[in-house]
Design a protein around this motif. Structure first.
Motif, short mmCIF file in Angstrom:
data_model
loop_
_atom_site.label_atom_id
_atom_site.label_comp_id
_atom_site.label_asym_id
_atom_site.label_seq_id
_atom_site.Cartn_x
_atom_site.Cartn_y
_atom_site.Cartn_z
N VAL A 54 0.86 -1.18 0.00
CA VAL A 54 0.00 0.00 0.00
C VAL A 54 0.90 1.23 0.00
N ILE A 55 0.47 2.29 -0.68
CA ILE A 55 1.19 3.56 -0.67
C ILE A 55 0.29 4.63 -0.07
N ALA A 56 0.83 5.42 0.83
CA ALA A 56 0.14 6.60 1.36
C ALA A 56 0.94 7.80 0.88
N GLU A 57 0.32 8.65 0.07
CA GLU A 57 1.05 9.77 -0.51
C GLU A 57 0.34 11.08 -0.26
N SER A 58 0.99 12.00 0.43
CA SER A 58 0.45 13.34 0.64
C SER A 58 0.77 14.18 -0.59
N VAL A 59 -0.26 14.78 -1.17
CA VAL A 59 -0.09 15.53 -2.42
C VAL A 59 -0.53 16.98 -2.25
N ASN A 60 -0.29 17.56 -1.10
CA ASN A 60 -0.69 18.95 -0.87
C ASN A 60 -0.02 19.92 -1.82
N GLU A 61 1.15 19.58 -2.32
CA GLU A 61 1.91 20.51 -3.15
C GLU A 61 1.58 20.40 -4.64
N GLY A 62 0.92 19.36 -5.08
CA GLY A 62 0.67 19.21 -6.51
C GLY A 62 0.06 17.87 -6.83
N SER A 63 0.45 17.31 -7.96
CA SER A 63 -0.12 16.04 -8.39
C SER A 63 0.66 14.88 -7.79
N SER A 64 0.14 13.70 -7.99
CA SER A 64 0.77 12.50 -7.47
C SER A 64 2.09 12.26 -8.20
N CYS A 65 3.10 11.86 -7.46
CA CYS A 65 4.40 11.58 -8.07
C CYS A 65 4.42 10.19 -8.68
N LEU A 66 3.42 9.41 -8.39
CA LEU A 66 3.43 8.02 -8.82
C LEU A 66 2.87 7.88 -10.23
N SER A 67 3.44 6.99 -10.96
CA SER A 67 2.94 6.78 -12.32
C SER A 67 1.56 6.13 -12.26
N LYS A 68 0.85 6.25 -13.35
CA LYS A 68 -0.48 5.64 -13.42
C LYS A 68 -0.38 4.13 -13.52
N ASP A 69 0.83 3.60 -13.67
CA ASP A 69 1.03 2.17 -13.85
C ASP A 69 1.18 1.39 -12.54
N VAL A 70 1.25 2.08 -11.41
CA VAL A 70 1.40 1.42 -10.12
C VAL A 70 0.17 0.55 -9.87
N ILE A 71 0.39 -0.72 -9.54
CA ILE A 71 -0.74 -1.65 -9.41
C ILE A 71 -0.97 -2.10 -7.97
N ILE A 72 -0.88 -1.15 -7.06
CA ILE A 72 -1.21 -1.39 -5.66
C ILE A 72 -2.12 -0.26 -5.19
N PRO A 73 -2.84 -0.45 -4.09
CA PRO A 73 -3.69 0.64 -3.60
C PRO A 73 -2.87 1.87 -3.22
N ILE A 74 -3.39 3.03 -3.57
CA ILE A 74 -2.78 4.31 -3.23
C ILE A 74 -3.78 5.09 -2.40
N ILE A 75 -3.35 5.57 -1.24
CA ILE A 75 -4.19 6.41 -0.39
C ILE A 75 -3.66 7.83 -0.53
N LEU A 76 -4.55 8.74 -0.91
CA LEU A 76 -4.18 10.15 -1.09
C LEU A 76 -4.89 10.97 -0.02
N PRO A 77 -4.20 11.29 1.08
CA PRO A 77 -4.81 12.13 2.12
C PRO A 77 -4.60 13.60 1.80
N PHE A 78 -5.57 14.42 2.18
CA PHE A 78 -5.52 15.85 1.88
C PHE A 78 -5.75 16.68 3.13
N ASP A 79 -4.94 17.72 3.29
CA ASP A 79 -5.12 18.73 4.31
C ASP A 79 -6.07 19.77 3.71
N PHE A 80 -7.28 19.85 4.25
CA PHE A 80 -8.27 20.81 3.78
C PHE A 80 -8.49 21.94 4.80
N VAL A 81 -7.48 22.30 5.53
CA VAL A 81 -7.43 23.40 6.49
C VAL A 81 -8.33 23.15 7.69
N ASN A 82 -9.64 23.12 7.51
CA ASN A 82 -10.56 22.91 8.63
C ASN A 82 -10.96 21.45 8.79
#
Length: 176
Positions: A54-82
Protein backbone atom coordinates in the motif's frame (compact mmCIF):
# COMPACT_ATOMS: atom_id res chain seq x y z
CA UNK A 1 -9.20 -6.59 16.34
CA UNK A 2 -8.39 -10.28 16.03
CA UNK A 3 -4.89 -11.73 16.30
CA UNK A 4 -5.08 -12.63 12.59
CA UNK A 5 -5.91 -9.01 11.72
CA UNK A 6 -3.02 -7.79 13.89
CA UNK A 7 -0.67 -10.20 12.10
CA UNK A 8 -1.87 -9.02 8.68
CA UNK A 9 -1.30 -5.38 9.66
CA UNK A 10 2.17 -6.18 10.98
CA UNK A 11 3.00 -8.03 7.74
CA UNK A 12 1.64 -5.32 5.43
CA UNK A 13 4.38 -3.33 3.71
CA UNK A 14 3.42 0.32 3.38
CA UNK A 15 5.28 3.20 1.73
CA UNK A 16 4.75 6.80 2.75
CA UNK A 17 5.47 9.67 0.35
CA UNK A 18 5.15 13.34 1.27
CA UNK A 19 6.36 16.28 3.28
CA UNK A 20 8.23 15.73 6.54
CA UNK A 21 5.28 16.89 8.66
CA UNK A 22 2.98 14.35 7.00
CA UNK A 23 5.55 11.56 7.20
CA UNK A 24 6.04 12.14 10.93
CA UNK A 25 2.28 12.25 11.62
CA UNK A 26 1.38 9.21 9.52
CA UNK A 27 4.27 7.14 10.86
CA UNK A 28 3.04 7.62 14.43
CA UNK A 29 -0.53 6.70 13.44
CA UNK A 30 0.59 3.62 11.48
CA UNK A 31 2.80 2.39 14.32
CA UNK A 32 -0.06 2.78 16.81
CA UNK A 33 -2.16 0.48 14.62
CA UNK A 34 0.61 -2.14 14.49
CA UNK A 35 2.27 -1.54 11.12
CA UNK A 36 5.90 -2.63 11.33
CA UNK A 37 7.16 -2.35 7.76
CA UNK A 38 6.87 1.37 7.03
CA UNK A 39 9.12 2.64 4.29
CA UNK A 40 9.64 6.33 3.56
CA UNK A 41 10.23 6.92 -0.14
CA UNK A 42 10.95 10.03 -2.13
CA UNK A 43 8.75 11.13 -5.02
CA UNK A 44 11.38 10.00 -7.52
CA UNK A 45 11.91 6.54 -6.00
CA UNK A 46 9.36 4.48 -7.95
CA UNK A 47 11.71 1.48 -8.15
CA UNK A 48 11.11 0.83 -4.43
CA UNK A 49 7.38 0.36 -5.01
CA UNK A 50 7.74 -3.24 -6.19
CA UNK A 51 8.03 -4.58 -2.64
CA UNK A 52 5.16 -2.53 -1.22
CA UNK A 53 1.52 -3.49 -0.52
CA UNK A 54 0.00 0.00 0.00
CA UNK A 55 1.19 3.56 -0.67
CA UNK A 56 0.14 6.60 1.36
CA UNK A 57 1.05 9.77 -0.51
CA UNK A 58 0.45 13.34 0.64
CA UNK A 59 -0.09 15.53 -2.42
CA UNK A 60 -0.69 18.95 -0.87
CA UNK A 61 1.91 20.51 -3.15
CA UNK A 62 0.67 19.21 -6.51
CA UNK A 63 -0.12 16.04 -8.39
CA UNK A 64 0.77 12.50 -7.47
CA UNK A 65 4.40 11.58 -8.07
CA UNK A 66 3.43 8.02 -8.82
CA UNK A 67 2.94 6.78 -12.32
CA UNK A 68 -0.48 5.64 -13.42
CA UNK A 69 1.03 2.17 -13.85
CA UNK A 70 1.40 1.42 -10.12
CA UNK A 71 -0.74 -1.65 -9.41
CA UNK A 72 -1.21 -1.39 -5.66
CA UNK A 73 -3.69 0.64 -3.60
CA UNK A 74 -2.78 4.31 -3.23
CA UNK A 75 -4.19 6.41 -0.39
CA UNK A 76 -4.18 10.15 -1.09
CA UNK A 77 -4.81 12.13 2.12
CA UNK A 78 -5.52 15.85 1.88
CA UNK A 79 -5.12 18.73 4.31
CA UNK A 80 -8.27 20.81 3.78
CA UNK A 81 -7.43 23.40 6.49
CA UNK A 82 -10.56 22.91 8.63
CA UNK A 83 -10.63 19.18 8.05
CA UNK A 84 -9.17 16.43 5.93
CA UNK A 85 -10.11 14.14 3.11
CA UNK A 86 -8.75 11.02 1.48
CA UNK A 87 -9.19 9.31 -1.85
CA UNK A 88 -8.26 5.66 -2.28
CA UNK A 89 -7.21 4.60 -5.76
CA UNK A 90 -7.35 0.84 -6.23
CA UNK A 91 -5.45 -0.90 -9.04
CA UNK A 92 -8.59 -1.28 -11.17
CA UNK A 93 -9.75 2.35 -10.70
CA UNK A 94 -9.52 5.15 -13.24
CA UNK A 95 -6.22 6.95 -12.58
CA UNK A 96 -6.38 10.03 -14.80
CA UNK A 97 -7.00 12.24 -11.79
CA UNK A 98 -3.51 11.40 -10.49
CA UNK A 99 -2.15 13.67 -13.24
CA UNK A 100 -4.10 16.76 -12.16
CA UNK A 101 -1.65 19.66 -11.71
CA UNK A 102 -3.09 20.66 -8.31
CA UNK A 103 -4.60 17.47 -6.97
CA UNK A 104 -5.39 18.97 -3.55
CA UNK A 105 -7.46 21.80 -5.04
CA UNK A 106 -9.10 19.44 -7.54
CA UNK A 107 -10.02 16.99 -4.75
CA UNK A 108 -11.44 19.74 -2.52
CA UNK A 109 -13.57 21.12 -5.36
CA UNK A 110 -14.70 17.62 -6.37
CA UNK A 111 -15.67 16.66 -2.81
CA UNK A 112 -17.42 19.98 -2.11
CA UNK A 113 -19.37 19.68 -5.37
CA UNK A 114 -20.35 16.09 -4.58
CA UNK A 115 -21.55 17.09 -1.10
CA UNK A 116 -23.54 20.02 -2.51
CA UNK A 117 -25.13 17.93 -5.27
CA UNK A 118 -26.17 15.12 -2.92
CA UNK A 119 -27.06 17.48 -0.01
CA UNK A 120 -24.59 15.80 2.34
CA UNK A 121 -24.82 17.33 5.81
CA UNK A 122 -21.74 18.48 7.70
CA UNK A 123 -19.62 19.50 4.68
CA UNK A 124 -20.01 23.27 5.00
CA UNK A 125 -16.53 23.52 6.50
CA UNK A 126 -15.04 22.21 3.25
CA UNK A 127 -16.92 24.72 1.09
CA UNK A 128 -15.81 27.46 3.49
CA UNK A 129 -12.17 26.28 3.18
CA UNK A 130 -12.00 26.35 -0.64
CA UNK A 131 -10.49 29.86 -0.89
CA UNK A 132 -7.82 28.99 1.71
CA UNK A 133 -7.02 25.79 -0.20
CA UNK A 134 -6.69 27.77 -3.46
CA UNK A 135 -4.30 30.11 -1.65
CA UNK A 136 -2.14 27.24 -0.38
CA UNK A 137 -3.06 27.57 3.29
CA UNK A 138 -2.38 24.45 5.36
CA UNK A 139 -3.10 23.41 8.93
CA UNK A 140 -1.25 21.15 11.36
CA UNK A 141 -4.57 19.95 12.77
CA UNK A 142 -5.79 19.03 9.28
CA UNK A 143 -2.51 17.28 8.53
CA UNK A 144 -2.87 15.18 11.68
CA UNK A 145 -6.50 14.42 10.83
CA UNK A 146 -5.45 13.36 7.31
CA UNK A 147 -2.76 11.08 8.79
CA UNK A 148 -5.32 9.55 11.17
CA UNK A 149 -7.80 8.85 8.34
CA UNK A 150 -5.03 7.49 6.13
CA UNK A 151 -3.74 5.06 8.78
CA UNK A 152 -7.24 3.67 9.40
CA UNK A 153 -7.80 3.17 5.67
CA UNK A 154 -4.41 1.41 5.40
CA UNK A 155 -5.37 -0.92 8.27
CA UNK A 156 -8.67 -1.77 6.60
CA UNK A 157 -6.90 -2.51 3.32
CA UNK A 158 -4.29 -4.64 5.13
CA UNK A 159 -6.92 -6.85 6.80
CA UNK A 160 -9.02 -7.17 3.65
CA UNK A 161 -11.98 -5.02 4.65
CA UNK A 162 -13.81 -3.12 1.96
CA UNK A 163 -12.88 0.54 1.68
CA UNK A 164 -14.46 3.37 -0.26
CA UNK A 165 -12.44 4.06 -3.37
CA UNK A 166 -12.52 6.57 -6.19
CA UNK A 167 -14.93 8.07 -7.18
CA UNK A 168 -15.98 7.77 -3.50
CA UNK A 169 -13.93 9.42 -0.77
CA UNK A 170 -13.47 10.06 2.94
CA UNK A 171 -14.07 13.44 4.54
CA UNK A 172 -13.69 14.52 8.18
CA UNK A 173 -13.69 17.79 10.08
CA UNK A 174 -10.50 18.29 12.14
CA UNK A 175 -10.27 15.95 15.10
CA UNK A 176 -8.46 18.51 17.28
Amino acid sequence: MTSEERRRIADCRIAVVGATEFIDSIKVELQQLGFESIQIISPSDEETIRNIDVIAESVNEGSSCLSKDVIIPIILPFDFVNGAGAIVVMPEDERDMLCKPDLRQWAATYMAGYCAFWNVDGCEWLRDSLSDIRNGVTSNAALKTAAHICARIAANIAVGREVKHFPRFYLCKNLE
